[in-house]
Design a protein around this motif. Structure first.
Motif, mmCIF file in Angstrom:
data_model
loop_
_atom_site.group_PDB
_atom_site.id
_atom_site.type_symbol
_atom_site.label_atom_id
_atom_site.label_comp_id
_atom_site.label_asym_id
_atom_site.label_seq_id
_atom_site.Cartn_x
_atom_site.Cartn_y
_atom_site.Cartn_z
ATOM 1 N N UNK A 219 0.822 -1.209 0.000
ATOM 2 C CA UNK A 219 0.000 0.000 0.000
ATOM 3 C C UNK A 219 0.856 1.260 0.000
ATOM 4 N N UNK A 220 1.968 1.249 0.735
ATOM 5 C CA UNK A 220 2.852 2.418 0.747
ATOM 6 C C UNK A 220 3.420 2.673 -0.637
ATOM 7 N N UNK A 221 3.797 1.606 -1.336
ATOM 8 C CA UNK A 221 4.343 1.748 -2.686
ATOM 9 C C UNK A 221 3.267 2.223 -3.648
ATOM 10 N N UNK A 222 2.078 1.632 -3.561
ATOM 11 C CA UNK A 222 1.000 2.046 -4.470
ATOM 12 C C UNK A 222 0.650 3.520 -4.258
ATOM 13 N N UNK A 223 0.641 3.967 -3.011
ATOM 14 C CA UNK A 223 0.355 5.386 -2.741
ATOM 15 C C UNK A 223 1.441 6.281 -3.338
ATOM 16 N N UNK A 224 2.681 5.805 -3.299
ATOM 17 C CA UNK A 224 3.779 6.586 -3.879
ATOM 18 C C UNK A 224 3.589 6.751 -5.385
ATOM 19 N N UNK A 225 3.147 5.693 -6.057
ATOM 20 C CA UNK A 225 2.877 5.790 -7.495
ATOM 21 C C UNK A 225 1.711 6.738 -7.777
ATOM 22 N N UNK A 226 0.692 6.710 -6.932
ATOM 23 C CA UNK A 226 -0.450 7.604 -7.132
ATOM 24 C C UNK A 226 -0.050 9.062 -6.924
ATOM 25 N N UNK A 227 0.782 9.317 -5.913
ATOM 26 C CA UNK A 227 1.251 10.692 -5.685
ATOM 27 C C UNK A 227 2.130 11.160 -6.838
ATOM 28 N N UNK A 228 2.980 10.249 -7.345
ATOM 29 C CA UNK A 228 3.825 10.626 -8.471
ATOM 30 C C UNK A 228 2.980 10.914 -9.705
ATOM 31 N N UNK A 229 1.896 10.174 -9.873
ATOM 32 C CA UNK A 229 0.998 10.418 -11.009
ATOM 33 C C UNK A 229 0.447 11.836 -10.965
ATOM 34 N N UNK A 230 0.042 12.295 -9.793
ATOM 35 C CA UNK A 230 -0.476 13.659 -9.666
ATOM 36 C C UNK A 230 0.604 14.679 -9.996
ATOM 37 N N UNK A 231 1.833 14.421 -9.526
ATOM 38 C CA UNK A 231 2.938 15.346 -9.804
ATOM 39 C C UNK A 231 3.238 15.395 -11.294
ATOM 40 N N UNK A 232 3.253 14.252 -11.945
ATOM 41 C CA UNK A 232 3.527 14.208 -13.387
ATOM 42 C C UNK A 232 2.456 14.950 -14.165
ATOM 43 N N UNK A 233 1.216 14.781 -13.760
ATOM 44 C CA UNK A 233 0.127 15.459 -14.450
ATOM 45 C C UNK A 233 0.265 16.976 -14.323
ATOM 46 N N UNK A 234 0.632 17.438 -13.124
ATOM 47 C CA UNK A 234 0.776 18.878 -12.906
ATOM 48 C C UNK A 234 1.987 19.440 -13.646
ATOM 49 N N UNK A 235 2.964 18.585 -13.961
ATOM 50 C CA UNK A 235 4.173 19.020 -14.652
ATOM 51 C C UNK A 235 4.123 18.719 -16.146
#
Length: 346
Positions: free
Chosen positions: A4-20
């Motif tokens: 779950x910690x890893x999956x959350x990290x991927x989800x947070x990175x997805x938001x960052x990539x979208x904003x960038x």
């Protein structure tokens, strides 16, 4: 728990990539978060990651995305960006196949942190160099911490349009960020010496190092890929090499030197923030001690582009010694897409 910690990290990175500005990398990170399992050695390794998987730690999502992009660049798998945006099954099938058949390559890539050496950050740093040259009326000696392949150490070999200002030589690297605020005040820049360090420096003349650098640039951002390739070609001709060294060991050595009638400029961009807090404090103490030794004849400057607690890009700060005065001179997008310039003031 690790899953779950890893999956959350991927989800947070997805938001960052979208904003960038990378919807594809956001899509890829979301898909991995949803579908990665332990049926492959790569999947088991990623989901069992024992240290911090987030962008403030090991940046695990970008390690995996970079490994997949490297396989595309090597033409080992089909371009993932060519798969239809609404065909999640096809994208996952290609990714899962890569995880199975290219496991040794991917597992090896997961060992190394991402390096992007974003060239557009030079557009945010250049006005700071102008301010240092203007305020000290000295030639510059450059020391970059976390220099990667040294692409931002050669900022004066690029062409810029910053607000109403155009500056620089004819170059295949042209930087035109969205500019907010007054145009920077230009000052003559003469560079006497360039030096940089990185814990894992990249050699622009090495095919493997170029591949590594290019693989961490998001696959749906061809302008960044082209710009970095151009900067690497320039660096092959001009770079003096980046030292492989611990940041603070190298910094201590550089700060111990005195450069007569020159301003010593130590700069770093999206690098200092990755040091552990206790290491940061040691570094701050080094700067304070070096600042006490600075004189009007041998001034010291520290130029930073680093994340802070505020939202909306990174803070551009400048500190000058012997006075020790420190000011925020602007803010910038992490990839240098926009710059909100304030300047040092009168």
């Amino acid at each position: 728990m690790h899953d779950e910690a890893v999956r959350r990290a991927f989800l947070r990175q997805a938001k960052a990539c979208d904003s960038l500005g990378s919807p594809f990398t956001a899509r890829l990170c979301n898909l991995i978060a949803a579908r990665l399992d332990r049926q492959t050695e790569v999947g088991a390794t990623v989901l069992s990651w024992v240290s911090d998987p987030d962008s403030t730690g090991d940046s695990l999502p970008l390690r995996l995305a970079g490994a997949l992009h490297a396989l595309v660049l090597l033409e080992k798998i089909e371009p993932l960006t060519a798969i239809a945006m609404d065909d999640e099954d096809a994208l996952w099938d290609t990714c899962e196949s890569a995880l199975r058949f290219h496991a040794p390559f991917i597992l090896d890539r997961l060992k190394s942190p991402p390096q992007t050496n974003e060239v557009r950050r030079s557009a945010a740093l250049l006005p700071g160099f102008f301010e240092i040259a203007r305020l000290t009326v000295k030639s510059l000696v450059l020391s970059e911490v976390g220099a990667s392949a040294g692409l931002n150490l050669q900022f004066d070999r690029y062409r810029y349009r910053l607000g109403g200002l155009e500056w620089g030589e004819n170059s295949e690297v042209v930087l035109i960020p969205e500019w907010r605020g007054p145009s920077p005040r230009i000052a003559p820049i003469t560079i006497l010496e360039r030096a940089g360090c990185d814990i894992s420096p990249l050699d622009p003349s090495s095919h493997e190092d170029r591949l590594q650098l290019m693989s961490y640039i998001w696959a749906d951002q061809p302008d960044r890929l082209e710009r970095t390739a151009s900067a690497l070609r320039i660096a092959v001709k001009t770079s003096g090499g980046i030292e492989k060294a611990d940041a603070l060991d190298w910094l201590e050595q550089r700060l111990s030197k005195s450069f007569h009638d020159a301003a010593h400029v130590v700069f770093h961009s999206i690098a200092w923030q990755y040091l552990p807090e206790e290491r940061k404090q040691i570094g701050e103490d080094m700067f304070a001690a070096a600042g006490e030794r600075a004189t009007d004849d041998t001034p010291l400057a520290r130029l930073q582009m680093e994340a802070d607690t505020r939202r909306g890009g990174a803070s551009l700060t400048l500190q000058l010694w012997p006075s020790g005065e420190k000011r925020e001179i602007g803010r910038a997008d992490f990839h240098g897409r926009w710059i909100d310039w304030r300047g040092w003031g009168a």
